[in-house]
Design an enzyme around this catalytic site. Sequence first.
Site, PDB file in Angstrom:
ATOM      1  N   LYS A 118     121.092 -13.836 -12.206  1.00 16.22           N
ATOM      2  CA  LYS A 118     119.741 -13.741 -11.649  1.00 16.22           C
ATOM      3  C   LYS A 118     119.026 -15.081 -11.478  1.00 16.22           C
ATOM      4  O   LYS A 118     119.188 -15.991 -12.274  1.00 16.22           O
ATOM      5  CB  LYS A 118     118.859 -12.841 -12.536  1.00 16.22           C
ATOM      6  CG  LYS A 118     119.156 -11.377 -12.439  1.00 16.22           C
ATOM      7  CD  LYS A 118     118.965 -10.793 -11.041  1.00 16.22           C
ATOM      8  CE  LYS A 118     117.504 -10.654 -10.682  1.00 16.22           C
ATOM      9  NZ  LYS A 118     116.858  -9.565 -11.398  1.00 16.22           N
ATOM     10  N   SER A 130     117.394 -14.687 -16.014  1.00 12.59           N
ATOM     11  CA  SER A 130     117.246 -13.405 -16.703  1.00 12.59           C
ATOM     12  C   SER A 130     117.881 -13.533 -18.077  1.00 12.59           C
ATOM     13  O   SER A 130     118.882 -14.223 -18.243  1.00 12.59           O
ATOM     14  CB  SER A 130     117.951 -12.311 -15.894  1.00 12.59           C
ATOM     15  OG  SER A 130     118.287 -11.224 -16.741  1.00 12.59           O
ATOM     16  N   HIS A 165     104.410  -3.515  10.009  1.00 16.30           N
ATOM     17  CA  HIS A 165     104.861  -2.432   9.126  1.00 16.30           C
ATOM     18  C   HIS A 165     106.132  -2.839   8.369  1.00 16.30           C
ATOM     19  O   HIS A 165     106.929  -1.981   7.990  1.00 16.30           O
ATOM     20  CB  HIS A 165     105.112  -1.130   9.898  1.00 16.30           C
ATOM     21  CG  HIS A 165     104.022  -0.782  10.851  1.00 16.30           C
ATOM     22  ND1 HIS A 165     102.914  -0.065  10.489  1.00 16.30           N
ATOM     23  CD2 HIS A 165     103.853  -1.120  12.166  1.00 16.30           C
ATOM     24  CE1 HIS A 165     102.103   0.065  11.531  1.00 16.30           C
ATOM     25  NE2 HIS A 165     102.653  -0.587  12.560  1.00 16.30           N
ATOM     26  N   GLU A 183     105.565 -14.362  -8.507  1.00 17.67           N
ATOM     27  CA  GLU A 183     105.087 -13.055  -8.977  1.00 17.67           C
ATOM     28  C   GLU A 183     103.800 -13.206  -9.785  1.00 17.67           C
ATOM     29  O   GLU A 183     102.892 -12.381  -9.699  1.00 17.67           O
ATOM     30  CB  GLU A 183     106.162 -12.390  -9.854  1.00 17.67           C
ATOM     31  CG  GLU A 183     107.415 -12.023  -9.080  1.00 17.67           C
ATOM     32  CD  GLU A 183     108.563 -11.703 -10.029  1.00 17.67           C
ATOM     33  OE1 GLU A 183     108.618 -10.566 -10.513  1.00 17.67           O
ATOM     34  OE2 GLU A 183     109.384 -12.595 -10.293  1.00 17.67           O
TER      35      GLU A 183
END
Length: 466
Positions: free
Chosen positions: A295, A289, A168, A302
């Site tokens: 970043k 970024s 979980h 992704e």
Amino acid sequence: MPRKFVKTKARAARSIIRGRFAKGRLPEVEAFTASLPFDRRLYRHDIQGSTAHAKMLAKIGLLTRREADAIARGLARIGDDIGAGRFEFDIADEDIHLAIERRLIALIGDAGRKLHTARSRNDQVALDLRLYLRDEIGAVIELLSALRRSLVSIARRRVETVMPGYTHLQRAQPVSLAHHVLAYVEMLGRDRERFAQALARTAVMPLGAGALAATTLAIDRKFVARELGLRAVTANSMDSVSDRDFVLDFLSAAAILAVHLSRMSEEIILWTTSEFAFAALPDEFSTGSSMMPQKKNPDLLELIRGKTGRVIGDLVAMLTTLKGLPLAYNSDLQEDKERVFDALDTIKPALDLLAKFWRMLNFDEKRMKGAAGGYALATDLAEYLVARGMPFREAHEIVGALVREAIDAGKSLEQLTTEDLRRHSKSFGADAIEILTAEKSLARRTVEGGPAPATVRRRLREIGRG
Ligand code: ARG
């Protein structure tokens, strides 16, 4: 449309299969129905299949040796021309099969006109796609093995690296990084089996089915199969031209693999957040970024996760295309190729990049270990009581109360004393407190399939190089 297409007004005249037509097709019909813009990828396999077919026609006396040789040479030259980008594609040819055949006739004349004897594009395209997929599935299996090897080499060095395992997405029990990574090795092993099974069903020879009802000519199908290194010939001509199960086999294996790669990517994305900080993203694989200078983004991961949608889509699209088709061949089947190409173009680079990525991922072992202890050892305490004769449910209850008390007191389990434990149960001895380290917890999980270093080493030996 690719640059190499020539436009022509005299379309009816250029096509080699429009004898019955008085007029040419509308250009927009031609554009909509052609597969040439994408099935050009099959050219090598089309030539391979045609060469074997011509050899068989010579063997049974429907071509002379000279004719068969002229065909083989002509086809080889066309292959070279396409490979070198010298071939002029004409959309009027509809597909790669007619494009090559028309060019062959232009090159060698009458012998070329005999090539399509006892053959239809329906069995031809089925053969081409099977040959193409045979090669490509082989390549996928290689890439899968390379990714497995990357993971196995990490596992070998991290057998003792303790980290929390999650259920979980909450810290659950200690495992090792090796055990965690080997979970993916197992998944990929099953993926490899699935591709191998798909390969076995793909490597069957459909040529000779003709358009759907075979041929009156005494062709030798087994000879063609042997020439092409295919293990068997298909058993029913109607099935041969309309079956795309082998495409579904491949796409299902690809979709399941893509799901595995997506989960793996998601895991690394989590590990490399500041919140987890179990690992640092290698610069070579990260993106910046446009606005936030600090970043470092895992775009690659992704996108591997994101592109899973298209591979699942390829499978669903193919299933949907097939579901309403009566026997035998229907043009709907032409839609198969782009699904196959798209799935391949997605999973092959994803496998390759992940194999490289894992090798460069830097782990923070301290941070992992720091997260592995604490309440994640609660089950160990309960099992301690079970080993001393207590029913598990009772032990669960007692340790649950202990954990609640520790949390209220702002302590971790390791900080409890024997007295603390004995207040909850007299079954706790002086040795109970000693089991409360993540390493000990790990070492005692020696059950087959468990995360104990000794057990993981045994599994690593079974896996070998990957
Ligand atoms: N381009 C076609 C395909 O991809 C080849 C077979 C065409 N056969 C036909 N009768 N139109 O499936």
